[in-house]
Design a protein around this motif. Structure first.
Motif, PDB file in Angstrom:
ATOM      1  N   ARG A  44     -25.041  17.363  10.124  1.00  0.00           N
ATOM      2  CA  ARG A  44     -24.096  16.368  10.647  1.00  0.00           C
ATOM      3  C   ARG A  44     -24.234  15.047   9.926  1.00  0.00           C
ATOM      4  NH1 ARG A  44     -22.573  16.731  16.871  1.00  0.00           N
ATOM      5  NH2 ARG A  44     -21.254  15.057  16.127  1.00  0.00           N
TER       6      ARG A  44
ATOM      7  N   ARG B 250     -20.268  12.105   5.339  1.00  0.00           N
ATOM      8  CA  ARG B 250     -20.850  10.961   4.676  1.00  0.00           C
ATOM      9  C   ARG B 250     -21.147  11.240   3.202  1.00  0.00           C
ATOM     10  NH1 ARG B 250     -24.866   6.541   6.767  1.00  0.00           N
ATOM     11  NH2 ARG B 250     -25.073   5.442   4.796  1.00  0.00           N
TER      12      ARG B 250
ATOM     13  N   GLN C 131      -9.157   6.999  15.073  1.00  0.00           N
ATOM     14  CA  GLN C 131      -9.859   8.121  14.459  1.00  0.00           C
ATOM     15  C   GLN C 131     -10.658   7.669  13.243  1.00  0.00           C
ATOM     16  OE1 GLN C 131      -7.689  11.858  14.159  1.00  0.00           O
ATOM     17  NE2 GLN C 131      -6.008  10.937  15.280  1.00  0.00           N
TER      18      GLN C 131
ATOM     19  N   GLU D 104     -13.725   5.653  14.358  1.00  0.00           N
ATOM     20  CA  GLU D 104     -14.691   6.616  14.874  1.00  0.00           C
ATOM     21  C   GLU D 104     -15.469   7.272  13.727  1.00  0.00           C
ATOM     22  OE1 GLU D 104     -13.269  10.188  17.055  1.00  0.00           O
ATOM     23  OE2 GLU D 104     -13.563   8.868  18.783  1.00  0.00           O
ATOM     24  N   ALA D 105     -14.736   7.642  12.681  1.00  0.00           N
ATOM     25  CA  ALA D 105     -15.379   8.306  11.546  1.00  0.00           C
ATOM     26  C   ALA D 105     -16.349   7.373  10.829  1.00  0.00           C
ATOM     27  CB  ALA D 105     -14.316   8.807  10.573  1.00  0.00           C
TER      28      ALA D 105
ATOM     29  N   GLN E 294     -17.944   4.765  12.276  1.00  0.00           N
ATOM     30  CA  GLN E 294     -19.073   4.457  13.143  1.00  0.00           C
ATOM     31  C   GLN E 294     -19.957   5.668  13.413  1.00  0.00           C
ATOM     32  OE1 GLN E 294     -17.053   2.504  16.410  1.00  0.00           O
ATOM     33  NE2 GLN E 294     -17.464   0.484  15.524  1.00  0.00           N
ATOM     34  N   ALA E 295     -19.457   6.853  13.140  1.00  0.00           N
ATOM     35  CA  ALA E 295     -20.279   8.048  13.340  1.00  0.00           C
ATOM     36  C   ALA E 295     -21.490   8.027  12.416  1.00  0.00           C
ATOM     37  CB  ALA E 295     -19.443   9.302  13.097  1.00  0.00           C
ATOM     38  N   HIS E 296     -21.351   7.387  11.267  1.00  0.00           N
ATOM     39  CA  HIS E 296     -22.435   7.428  10.294  1.00  0.00           C
ATOM     40  C   HIS E 296     -23.093   6.082  10.048  1.00  0.00           C
ATOM     41  CE1 HIS E 296     -21.962  11.585   9.172  1.00  0.00           C
ATOM     42  NE2 HIS E 296     -20.670  11.411   9.060  1.00  0.00           N
TER      43      HIS E 296
END
Lengths: 329, 335
Positions: free
Chosen positions: A86, A91, A113, A116-117, A119-121
């Motif tokens: 993940r 990334r 969206q 979100e993408a 901040q996910a990494h």
């Protein structure tokens, strides 16, 4: 030789179904350097898409990677845990799918969206993530990005959606993008726009790209190197000039001769007889031999991939003679 | 072309309109001006197809090429314009003659799985129409179908099978056999090879070309794939937003396109080539047919657009013998 960005070694992905084991990918090896574009070509059922998915550990059950290694910057992704994968997905390695409507969430705005993408990494504030998303949209040629970020996927045309999907893939400046038939559903003029952006981005950012497609014409215009797949294996690999100009595997030659082109207007195409074999019941030895006009008794034993170099090889007992083929229009 | 035209389209137009809903009807009664929302899918297309000719029809999604094909095949009634069969207006024919004419134009669809009834056996799929139309007595139907299957390159032993037992290429052959079953003179092929793999696509293209020789068929071959159209057709028509923008013999059109849209389309179609190339795409998207641009529909994307282009729609004019193009540039600078 320096360590490549990606090295796939004897990758095997099998689907354990009630009807038997489907060897969708059966010993595929690939290598890819930084900034390089590899075209992964094959017809339906050749295993090209499953190969792309296996690299990122995205194969759904009953499919499973049962052998081989995927070395990404020296790290084996096949044994890696879900948590580690993940961290890499999105990334360091991003993926673009054929149908962007399937990847975008229809009830969230594009901006939501994309933020979100980001901040996910990375631990960044919303404002900064928004700004990054804005810049990504500009980079793929989307005009008035602020309005577009507030819009929802259904308000975009197919070509625009695919641009958004590419923008999302670019958010973290990945080292590698795997694109699975991203322009197949698009019109010619829109496809040309996307190819133009992709080519420019790879040149500018040094991102490596695996372009999975059935379309030889697209690959010949875009890629540096090509790997041709048939029935779960790579049957030939080389540079675009080598594959198009001087194919050695009879299947590659057959594919090229099946494409209608200007020089053969009005005359029958040299088509490959028969059809792609069922993956449940592959012929013994070289899977292509029942359709091949050069097959001999030797072909019931699987030939090894061999050739001039590691990245110029073919899997055939009776390869087509090395000669300049003049009719590639 | 020396051969007489077999099918002629004259100002053929198709409008799809949505009926007003209750609120809109009420509002209109109160004096609001609300028009029916109509999409003009095909606008005034003139085209004449000679006997034995293959005419390719190229365009991007939404340009109206499939709608045009369906009107020619008699599946959709035109909103305006006339369709002539051997020089006679279809609407003026007697019912029996019209029926005969309709049978003589058959269609082969894109997706064979969607166009073959999954619950019928091949013998019925192919054999139903000729029996119903009295071309073949029922007891001879099976032998008739077997002969057709052989003609399209399928084993007659497959008679009792269902569509799902075939591969995509074989299903397309069944679709072709079904179209041939009523002994047509004209086949309208709508993206008939688009869904197939390259190696199978080549087999089907070869089949179309062989059948043309054997049965002296005439084709209207609709495709978005320029390579396929260039390979198979004698003349090519390029459509943009419901109109033909260029029509010419295929080799001339592909060597020297006249209309800026035709040029752009040909430049951008990827070709198998050893040379790496830079894409230099035309900007912008295909406009919506709900709200087409004024004047020439291509002018917002055209690199050569002049003020005249947004004001007045150029007519399709003959710019050289047998070459037609709809562009104002031909009037100012010559072809």
């Amino acid at each position: 030789m320096t360590e490549p960005l990606l090295r796939v070694d004897g990758l095997k992905t099998h689907f354990l179904t009630r009807a038997g084991t489907v060897k969708a990918v059966d010993g595929v090896s690939l290598r890819l350097d930084r900034g390089e574009i590899l075209g992964l070509v094959g017809e339906s059922g050749s295993g090209k898409s499953v190969t792309g998915q296996s690299i990122l550990g995205l194969v759904d059950p009953p499919g499973r990677v049962v052998g081989g290694r995927v070395l990404f910057q020296g790290e084996d992704l096949v044994g890696a845990g879900e948590k580690r994968l993940r961290a890499i997905r999105g990334r360091r390695i991003a993926m673009i799918f054929q149908d962007p409507m399937m990847t975008l969430n229809p009830v969230l705005s594009i901006g939501t969206q994309m933020v979100e993408a980001v901040q996910a990494h990375e631990k960044v504030g919303r404002a900064e993530a928004w700004e990054r998303s804005r810049r990504a949209l500009v980079r793929v040629g989307i005009a008035s990005p602020d309005e577009r970020l507030a819009a929802y996927p259904h308000q975009f045309s197919g070509g625009m959606r695919q641009r958004v999907a590419i923008a999302i893939a670019l958010l973290h400046s990945p080292d590698l993008i795997i694109a699975d038939e991203p322009t197949t559903a698009l019109d010619v003029t829109i496809q040309a726009q996307i190819l133009f952006e992709v080519q420019k981005l790879c040149r500018e950012t040094g991102t490596a790209l695996i372009w999975v497609t059935h379309d030889l014409a697209v690959v010949s215009a875009l890629a540096d190197r090509v790997a041709v797949m048939y029935a779960g294996r790579v049957v030939e690999t080389g540079t675009v000039a080598e594959i198009i100009g001087n194919p050695r595997h009879p299947y590659t030659r057959g594919l090229l001769e099946s494409v209608p082109s200007r020089n053969r207007r009005g005359v029958p195409l040299r088509s490959i007889p028969g059809m792609t074999p069922s993956v449940l019941d592959l012929p013994e030895g070289c899977a292509f031999h029942p359709r091949c006009d050069r097959s001999t008794g030797a072909c019931t034993v699987m030939p090894e991939l061999s050739g001039e170099r590691e990245d110029r090889a073919w899997r055939c007992w009776n390869p087509v003679a090395a000669e300049a083929r003049g009719d590639a229009a | 072309m020396t051969a007489a035209p077999i099918v002629e389209l004259d100002g053929l137009t198709k409008r799809f309109s949505r009926k007003l809903d209750v609120v809109e009807r009420f509002a209109r009664r109160l004096g609001a001006t609300i028009d029916d929302r109509a999409v003009q899918a095909v606008s005034g297309v003139d085209l004449s197809i000679a006997e034995g000719e293959v005419v390719g029809l190229v365009g991007e999604s939404g340009c109206g090429k499939s709608t045009l094909g369906r009107m020619v095949a008699g599946i959709l009634p035109p909103s305006a314009g006339t369709l002539r069969w051997h020089g006679r207006d279809l609407r003026e024919l007697s019912p029996a003659d019209r029926h005969h004419a309709n049978l003589k134009i058959q269609m082969v669809f894109q997706d064979p799985m969607a166009s073959l009834n999954p619950r019928l056996r091949v013998a019925d799929i192919v054999g139903e129409a000729p029996v119903v139309h009295g071309l073949v007595p029922r007891r001879e139907a099976e032998a008739y179908v077997a002969a057709l299957l052989r003609q399209v390159g399928l084993d007659p032993a497959y008679l009792r099978r269902y569509p799902h037992q075939f591969s995509g290429g074989q299903r397309q052959r069944i679709g072709i056999a079904r179209a041939l079953a009523v002994k047509p003179d004209v086949l309208v092929c709508d993206e008939s090879v688009a869904a197939l793999d390259v190696s199978i696509q080549a087999q089907i293209i070869n089949l179309f070309m062989r059948l043309r020789e054997e049965l002296s068929l005439t084709y209207l071959f609709i495709s978005h794939d320029l390579g396929v159209v260039e390979h198979i057709s004698d003349r090519t028509a390029i459509m943009y937003l419901g109109r033909i923008v260029e029509l010419a013999p295929t080799p001339e059109l592909f060597d020297k396109p006249n209309h800026p849209y035709a040029k752009a389309l040909l430049d951008e179609a990827p070709r198998v080539s050893v040379e790496k190339r830079r894409f230099a795409p035309i900007r912008g998207e295909i406009p919506s047919p709900l709200d087409p641009p004024s004047g020439c529909a291509f002018h917002p994307r055209c690199p050569h657009a002049m003020p005249l282009c947004s004001a007045e729609r150029p007519a399709l004019r003959e710019i050289a013998p047998r070459r037609w193009s709809a562009c104002h540039l031909n009037e100012t600078t010559g072809p």
